[in-house]
Design an enzyme around this catalytic site. Sequence first.
Site, short mmCIF file in Angstrom:
data_model
loop_
_atom_site.label_atom_id
_atom_site.label_comp_id
_atom_site.label_asym_id
_atom_site.label_seq_id
_atom_site.Cartn_x
_atom_site.Cartn_y
_atom_site.Cartn_z
N THR A 391 0.87 -1.15 0.00
CA THR A 391 0.00 0.00 0.00
C THR A 391 0.92 1.21 0.00
OG1 THR A 391 -1.59 -1.30 1.23
CG2 THR A 391 -1.82 1.06 1.44
N ASN A 411 -3.30 -3.78 -3.02
CA ASN A 411 -3.21 -4.89 -2.07
C ASN A 411 -1.80 -5.46 -2.09
OD1 ASN A 411 -4.11 -6.44 0.03
ND2 ASN A 411 -5.11 -7.97 -1.23
#
Length: 586
Positions: A391, A411
């Site tokens: 992230t 992700n």
Amino acid sequence: MADRVLSMLVSALLTLALNATATAAGTQDLQPIIRYESPYHPVVGTRGMVVSQKALASQVGAEILAQGGNAVDAAVAVGFALAVVLPRAGNLGGGGFMLVHLAETGETVALDFRERAPAGATRTMFLDADGNIDQDRYRFSHRAAGVPGSVAGLLLALSRYGTLPRGVVLAPAITLAEKGFELDYDIASAMAARRELLSRTPASRALFFHPDGTMLRAGERWQQPDLAQTLRRIAAAGRDGFYKGTVARLIAEDMAANDGLITEADLAAYEVATRPVTRGRYLGYDVHTMPPPSSGGVHLVQMLNILSHFPLADMGPRTAARYHTLAEAMKLAYADRSVHLGDPDYYAVPERWLTSNRYAAALAQRIDPQRATPAADIAPGTPPAPDSEDTTHYSVMDAQGNAVATTYTLNFSFGNGVVVPGAGFLLNNEMADFSAKPGEPDPFGLIGGTANAVEPGKRPLSAMTPTILLRDGRPVLVTGSPGGSRIITTVLQHILNVAAHGMNPAEANHAPRIHHQWQPDLLYHEPGLSPETRAKLEAFGHTLQLRTSMGSVQAIAWDGERFYGTADPRRPGALAVPVMHAGGTP
């Protein structure tokens, strides 16, 4: 070569920092950001500050501020620039959360542009014939992608709270994609580490490899013409340039050809949600943070409430007693996360109870100061009757008092590795953040329940924790981090280092971090804990496991006159860029 030397230097400095003797715990007079006796100094600005994981993106944001844009204009520009220069996490094909504090009204708003499950999603879509999770389908297939939300979220923020035209704000990202930029060692090495993932589709190979099959290397100029064209479509048509028309068709066609689920109808129906901000209070600071479907804000406030019952400042920032107390609070919060958190549009999250002082006091009573409670002995709490790893985070503040904390993601690093043919961007694998089989761990080892089961249109649970601390109604700290399941505890410790231990934000970033998520029953720690501290923690009953680094906090503080920016050295290439005066950066 320069990038390689810089990366090695940053890594060496981090190792020294994490093993350095800690500065003594500071006063609690709520003035931590003006302490200069620390060897770690934040970057100082007088007219604003931008901090992100990539120097080029930080510079883009600072230039937008210098041109007269506000913090939201700069944050949106940074978001689109990161989609070009940080392909492992910056994104058009993912989603995230943005927290915006508006100086004019004193309001803080939470924008949820998390990905959504396609209409064709089913609860058992990632299970094989025997009822077990098909890990490849769950993590790396076209079905692993949720409907992207980043473009809609950034554009909504700009239209509601920005001041500059969309074309001006997107122009730097378009230029970076079209003309290219020198690939640094950090991104080139990340690509090389995921060579197999990035070679799974023709479009991915075309983006990350040379025609002869060799990968892009550090120092080479990387141009992304397909991505530039996608950005031009967005600049010209707004959200319709992505969620309808050519780009939407390219996404849907690639999905249909590869057993994916996202359709043009799914894309056209995507909406950003505006959520009530999760709030708390700690040592005189008002804490504004992200609500569900982020679990980060709820459990950040929950842990701060628990820890308010302990004299952390008196314990000192690097003692076994302090780390033990943090770890026990973390276990209690993550146990609750396994049952009580999900998309509030689909599940009644008991947020008021989880963040209540009364519940925190009861949990604090369960912490033994001399013994670690085994995870097996901790069960999620029972509310009363009704009453992702790669992230990126960036922070922006302007001279008017506006502040933006944004965390968004694909992700996994590079998402599912799938580049949309002709569109030039990677897709997320956020469907892996749903509980594919309630009760079994997700790819980050987190246990989830039916509250986070797959359902059409639902947003998966997240740990992203963009946070703003205020004093007297004015933002004084903007913070957040990547790090998968470790995001919440990383942000927690940065706040504690500033608020409880009196560190400036840079010093707070260099302090070693720990993490416990209830299951597995392991206390993860960075280098820097002394042998004596580790021995005492083990004597308390903790099972320790070393991690080289955790999180990457990009933070800004304000003392009433100046901005103090700090870019976490744990990930090479991050940069804090100040704006020193109207009309230009330093």
